[in-house]
Design a protein around this motif. Structure first.
Motif, PDB file in Angstrom:
ATOM      1  N   THR A 192       0.997  -1.581   0.423  1.00 12.88           N
ATOM      2  CA  THR A 192       0.204   0.065  -0.091  1.00 12.88           C
ATOM      3  C   THR A 192       1.004   0.776  -0.403  1.00 12.88           C
ATOM      4  OG1 THR A 192       0.037  -0.253   2.580  1.00 12.88           O
ATOM      5  CG2 THR A 192      -1.841  -0.455   0.683  1.00 12.88           C
ATOM      6  N   CYS A 193       2.145   1.257   0.821  1.00 16.22           N
ATOM      7  CA  CYS A 193       2.766   2.565   0.237  1.00 16.22           C
ATOM      8  C   CYS A 193       4.355   1.892   0.390  1.00 16.22           C
ATOM      9  CB  CYS A 193       2.608   3.736   1.378  1.00 16.22           C
ATOM     10  SG  CYS A 193       2.709   2.700   3.325  1.00 16.22           S
ATOM     11  N   SER A 194       5.493   2.904   0.424  1.00 19.23           N
ATOM     12  CA  SER A 194       6.829   2.355   0.431  1.00 19.23           C
ATOM     13  C   SER A 194       7.276   3.967   0.584  1.00 19.23           C
ATOM     14  CB  SER A 194       7.607   1.663  -0.640  1.00 19.23           C
ATOM     15  OG  SER A 194       6.827   3.100  -1.698  1.00 19.23           O
ATOM     16  N   HIS A 195       8.639   3.670   1.971  1.00 20.07           N
ATOM     17  CA  HIS A 195       9.326   4.412   2.338  1.00 20.07           C
ATOM     18  C   HIS A 195      11.332   4.341   1.863  1.00 20.07           C
ATOM     19  CE1 HIS A 195      10.817   7.990   5.085  1.00 20.07           C
ATOM     20  NE2 HIS A 195      11.396   7.099   5.758  1.00 20.07           N
ATOM     21  N   HIS A 196      11.637   4.659   1.843  1.00 16.30           N
ATOM     22  CA  HIS A 196      13.063   4.654   1.680  1.00 16.30           C
ATOM     23  C   HIS A 196      14.312   5.141   2.184  1.00 16.30           C
ATOM     24  CE1 HIS A 196      17.559   4.783  -0.346  1.00 16.30           C
ATOM     25  NE2 HIS A 196      17.057   2.978  -0.606  1.00 16.30           N
ATOM     26  N   VAL A 197      15.317   4.672   3.141  1.00 12.15           N
ATOM     27  CA  VAL A 197      16.183   5.677   4.051  1.00 12.15           C
ATOM     28  C   VAL A 197      17.882   4.682   3.457  1.00 12.15           C
ATOM     29  CG1 VAL A 197      16.961   5.791   6.341  1.00 12.15           C
ATOM     30  CG2 VAL A 197      14.888   5.103   5.719  1.00 12.15           C
ATOM     31  N   ARG A 253      24.525   0.941   3.473  1.00  6.65           N
ATOM     32  CA  ARG A 253      23.485   0.635   4.179  1.00  6.65           C
ATOM     33  C   ARG A 253      22.207   1.217   3.333  1.00  6.65           C
ATOM     34  NH1 ARG A 253      27.210  -0.207   7.553  1.00  6.65           N
ATOM     35  NH2 ARG A 253      27.004   1.058   8.534  1.00  6.65           N
ATOM     36  N   ASP A 254      21.036   0.395   2.687  1.00  4.30           N
ATOM     37  CA  ASP A 254      19.929   0.766   2.658  1.00  4.30           C
ATOM     38  C   ASP A 254      18.837   0.173   3.379  1.00  4.30           C
ATOM     39  OD1 ASP A 254      21.319   3.497   1.540  1.00  4.30           O
ATOM     40  OD2 ASP A 254      20.802   2.919  -0.656  1.00  4.30           O
ATOM     41  N   LEU A 255      18.136   0.847   3.162  1.00  5.66           N
ATOM     42  CA  LEU A 255      16.428   0.065   4.475  1.00  5.66           C
ATOM     43  C   LEU A 255      15.102   0.631   3.159  1.00  5.66           C
ATOM     44  CD1 LEU A 255      16.263   0.638   8.151  1.00  5.66           C
ATOM     45  CD2 LEU A 255      16.203  -1.915   6.015  1.00  5.66           C
TER      46      LEU A 255
END
Length: 998
Positions: free
Chosen positions: A388-393, A435-437
């Motif tokens: 339903t949604c996504s978020h990148h850090v 390192r990416d999430l």
């Protein structure tokens, strides 16, 4: 000279742009959409998956991935690897065969299509005469055997795909060797299976659909044995020593057949219906695997009782007294067993069962007690619940990374510890620089944390928000519990579960602070949860607060869904992110925007009715602001009442068209005869249609009516420490942008740390900006005195960013769907703007600040805006001068869900959904590029007097002879020479030697 240059053309800047920007679609993460075929090479230890859209994907060790696409875009029906070669053959549903090779190019392997071929019958023959049903790549690597619907078996040469007509095995030739009283011509229709004898490559087993099985001698071109099954045949499998084979049938039975050295008529050794005596589903595929302890593994697909379990998708494993029917939540496409591939080994000794289901890949460890599942390092089922949604850090600190992995490892204790069994090829890509999430929110109320650093998107940790609320399902329910005497012994496996207990649980917005470990999650029913990371399980009460966004309004009534009911008393949470406060918006509408400031301990949230600010340290609501316009009745209907409004807007559109036609006819009427008027009306209709079709491209920026629906919808929220009241003092502030083109700015007074718990946070509205064209505000950004975006909360405190320049004047950038506008602060006077829609005919859908580094030097980087439009284009716009740098076509404009799902990273990469289960990864930067780079080396193998090439670039194996050896030596010499000439050091040495000699 500058007078003669084109306006805006700067050669230095053009060179710099080439060093900064480059568009690449790099890798597809997730599970292939609509898989249709599966193949495996024990020699290469690679797995291949084909899809209904004609894609073919190869997977080996983590990071080893290849992808090819058939031009025809037809469904891939079968995949077969050529034995001991870097080649495979695919069969499509248009009856075409395609030969693919793994070839080395530029130091890495690539998958290329070499040849294609369609089997053609004699003139006038029906399509069934050449409709391929079974494919057997022979161990000689020289031919393919193709079984057809007509019963003919054609022999095709590799790699040329030339049909060897003199070696065709016809039904008539087969029937000559079989007694007439046992079978007739119809017995040899439709070849169901072709299997080569494991010990004698001159013999193949032919299985026909009606139950007849024939052992065919290829040297003498005759049938040596025939076997008569009483049921329709589904598949065949040879035992390792070639003394027996197994046939499986439509009635849910399997039969063992002995193969004697004499020509006696064989009788079946054993006929078994595993789940009888009631009518059962077909067993479509079977393996019989031998082991050192003498008890075989019998593994088969299907065979369940039709009446009670006809809707189950199962694969059964039987080993002595152990029997389990693995139950999958989606249809099983195919499966294979990983076992000892050493020809000298006496036993199969299976180690893993690999199952390709329609929605996920499941691997079962057959060596460990209880046959647990293996956690896959790739091919993750992203859509186990709909995204339903996504978020990148980006650039996660090591401590937070380790704590998330630790929490995830506690969830994975039920998985097997065996290493990933599909481990072919070598990953030669450089290690990820950081390192990416990637966080994905799901319809069932879960948030999944993915390692997005490299080629493999790997699940680290899963967070569920369900425990906070009362739902119909008990979170402690275990779907895998079985009674001791339950039959069949079903066990549910896999993670795909598309059914949500309550659609209100769906996650709509996520915000993670990587420095403090605070996480804010907002949902469909107006729920906002603030969480913190805890390394241990804990039981505590979640504090509740309500935010009434309609408190100053009268006469409004919410017609949508109710809020979720919460649990009373303490709630037990697993280690990981644990909620400590819940803010419930009233009305409980979808949360449309979310912002978290972990340094000030504040969280801001917005819906279609307004926005609010909550102090999560004091657990106190600071303020709410209603943005609802008196005409915004649509905002009160909820997401399930939109059909009426859609009909209403369509009706209004048709009325407008009709009115415009009538008025134009009146203007043109009064002169000319009736036929001229009719012709003019027809032409006008045609022009109007063309105008309608071109409307999105030709649209100019026009002021929208304040009565337009959803003007109060809060699109963006932004925290900034900037100059809001005067130019001498800066203060914390909160900015909000709405669908009606309004920007609200609030001054915040946050007490110092020593008095933070004693004094309340105070807020006061300082500014309200109304954009003249009233286009939705999709982004707000404050630039400091150096025209640099303000750093993230706590970024400066962790020495990861320079302190913002508070000496020079700050600027406010407001991005609407139609234009970019820069204002000076604190006066908020217009300074600069870029009209995107008026010039480009498109609207902004997503915008973010990205840092682009030069590929030539580490010393130069710049911040630019990465913008995605409704046409699927990505534009890079410079800061602070708003100059368009470059434009790339990325997503098809018809792919609305792909455009809506796009998320940019901080360093010029991005992800968007190309299907419900797959993210496409792309890069806009020359410096930050994550793509597969791998090599498949073929070990030197000598068997059956054939030599195999080490590099895997030869199309076919050749018979070994002294002449061939000399040719191989000459070829290896040329390869070494080529390698030396490509070595920079060697070239420099040669050059210096030549110069010295001169």
């Amino acid at each position: 000279m500058r007078r003669f240059l084109r306006p805006g053309h700067d050669p230095v800047r053009e060179r710099l742009k080439r060093d900064l920007f480059q568009f690449n679609k790099t890798v597809e993460h997730g599970f292939p959409h609509q898989p249709s075929a599966l193949g495996y090479s024990p020699f290469l230890r690679l797995m291949a998956i084909g899809t209904r859209s004609g894609a073919i994907k190869l997977y080996g060790a983590p990071g080893v991935e290849f992808m090819g696409l058939h031009e025809e875009n037809n469904t891939v029906m079968q995949i077969h690897f050529i034995p001991d070669q870097c080649q495979l053959v695919t069969l499509l549903d248009d009856n075409s065969l395609h030969l693919w090779s793994l070839k080395q190019h530029g130091g890495a392997s690539e998958l290329r299509e070499e040849h294609r071929f369609t089997l053609k019958g004699p003139p006038g023959s029906p399509p069934s005469a050449t409709q391929i049903t079974a494919v057997l790549p022979h161990s000689s690597r020289e031919v393919l055997y193709l079984g057809t619907e007509s019963g003919n078996i054609f022999v095709v040469e590799l790699p040329s795909f030339r049909v060897l007509e003199d070696r065709t095995i016809t039904p008539e030739a087969v029937l000559q060797r079989i007694p007439e009283d046992n079978c007739n011509r119809r017995s040899c229709e439709l070849v169901e299976a072709l299997r080569e004898h494991p010990k004698n490559p001159d013999q193949i087993l032919i299985g026909y659909s009606r139950g007849l099985i024939v052992l065919w001698d290829l040297q003498n071109n005759k049938a040596t044995h025939h076997f008569l099954g009483s049921q329709q045949l589904e598949n065949l499998y040879w035992q390792r020593d070639g003394s027996k084979f197994i046939s499986c049938h439509y009635d849910g039975s399997y039969t063992q057949w002995p193969v004697s050295s004499d020509n006696r008529q064989p009788e079946p050794l054993e006929n078994t219906v595993p789940y009888g005596p009631f009518p059962c589903k077909a067993i479509s595929k079977i393996y019989w695997q031998t082991t050192k302890n003498g008890l075989p593994y019998i593994i088969f697909q299907g065979g369940m009782p039709r009446a009670s379990y006809g809707d189950r998708h199962s694969i059964s494993v039987i080993h002595g007294s152990q029997q389990t029917a693995f139950d999958f939540t989606s249809r099983v496409i195919d499966f294979f067993i990983i076992f000892s591939s050493d020809p000298a080994a006496e036993f199969d000794d299976p180690s893993a069962l690999v199952v390709l289901a329609e929605e996920e890949l499941v691997v079962i460890d057959l060596k460990s007690a209880g046959w647990p599942a293996v956690h896959p390092p790739y091919l993750a089922s992203l859509h186990c619940s709909a995204i339903t949604c996504s978020h990148h850090v980006s650039n996660i600190p090591l401590k937070l990374w380790e704590r998330i992995i630790s929490a995830g490892s506690k969830q994975n204790i039920h998985y097997s510890s065996m290493p990933w069994p599909i481990d072919g090829g070598t990953n030669i890509a450089p290690d990820p620089p950081q390192r990416d999430l990637l966080l994905t929110g799901h319809e069932d109320g879960t948030v999944r944390f993915w390692d997005a650093s490299g080629v493999c998107l790997h699940l680290l940790y899963k967070l569920s928000t369900v425990r906070v609320f009362l739902t119909d399902a008990d979170p402690n329910d275990n779907m895998n519990t079985l009674g001791e005497d339950e039959w069949p012994p079903l066990r549910k496996v896999g993670t795909f579960d598309p059914y949500s207990d309550d659609p209100r649980l769906g996650i709509q917005k996520i915000y993670l602070c990587k420095y403090s470990g605070y996480l804010a999650v907002a949902g469909t029913a107006g729920q906002v949860l603030v969480m913190e990371l805890n390394d241990e399980d804990a039981e505590h009460v979640v504090d509740h607060a309500e935010a009434d966004l309609l408190q100053d309004q009268e006469g409004y009534r919410w017609k949508g869904h109710e809020k979720l009911k919460t649990r009373d008393g303490p709630v037990r949470f697993e280690a990981g992110f644990q909620p400590f406060v819940l803010v419930q918006c009233q009305p409980p509408a979808v949360v449309t925007s979310l912002a978290l400031h972990s340094e000030w301990k504040l969280v801001a949230f917005g819906t279609s009715h307004g926005f609010g600010l909550f102090d999560h340290q004091q657990k106190r609501l600071v303020f709410v602001k209603c943005t609802l316009h008196p005409s915004d009745q649509l905002a009160l209907e909820g997401p399930l009442s939109r059909v009426k409004s859609l009909k209403k807007s369509l009706r209004q559109s048709f009325r407008r068209i009709r009115r415009s036609r009538v008025s134009s006819r009146k203007r043109r009427g009064g002169s000319g005869n009736a036929s001229e008027v009719q012709e003019a009306n027809a032409k006008f209709d045609q022009d109007a249609l063309q105008e309608m079709e071109l409307a999105p491209v030709q649209r100019k920026i026009e002021a929208r009516s304040a009565e337009d629906s959803f003007t109060g919808f809060v699109r963006t929220l932004y925290f900034a420490d900037t100059f809001l009241r005067d130019s001498s003092r800066h203060c914390p502030s909160l900015w909000a942008g709405t669908n009606g083109g309004t920007v609200y700015a609030f001054c915040l007074r946050v007490p110092p740390a020593e008095r933070r718990m004693d004094e309340p946070v105070r807020a006061e509205q300082a500014k309200e900006i109304q954009l003249m064209h009233r286009a939705p505000v999709v982004g707000i950004l404050v630039l400091d005195g150096r025209s640099t975006p303000l750093p993230e909360p706590l970024e400066v405190a962790h020495d990861l960013s320079k302190s913002p320049d508070m000496q020079g004047s700050h600027q406010l950038l407001v991005v609407s769907e139609e234009q970019f506008k820069v204002f000076t602060l604190p006066k908020v006077s217009s300074k600069l703007k870029l009209k995107l829609t008026a010039l480009e005919g498109c609207r902004v859908r997503k915008v973010t600040v990205a840092n682009f580094g030069s590929c030539k030097t580490d010393e130069y980087s710049e911040n630019d805006l990465a913008v995605l439009t409704n046409l699927g284009d990505i534009q890079i716009i410079s800061l602070p001068f708003l100059k368009l740098q470059i434009r790339y076509p990325c997503i098809r404009k018809e792919d609305v869900s792909g455009i809506a799902s796009c998320v940019f990273t901080k360093y010029g990469q991005g992800f968007y959904l190309i299907s419900p289960s797959e993210f496409e990864r792309f890069s806009l930067s020359t410096k930050w590029l994550v793509e597969p780079r791998c090599i498949v080396d073929v070990p030197e193998v000598t068997s059956n007097n054939h030599v195999h090439n080490k590099s895997g670039t030869e199309n076919a194996a050749r018979k070994s002879s002294p002449g061939d050896c000399g040719e191989d030596e000459r070829k290896s010499g040329r390869l070494m020479e080529h390698a030396l000439l490509n070595d920079e050091k060697v070239l420099k040495e040669i050059q210096s030697t030549l110069e010295g000699g001169r």
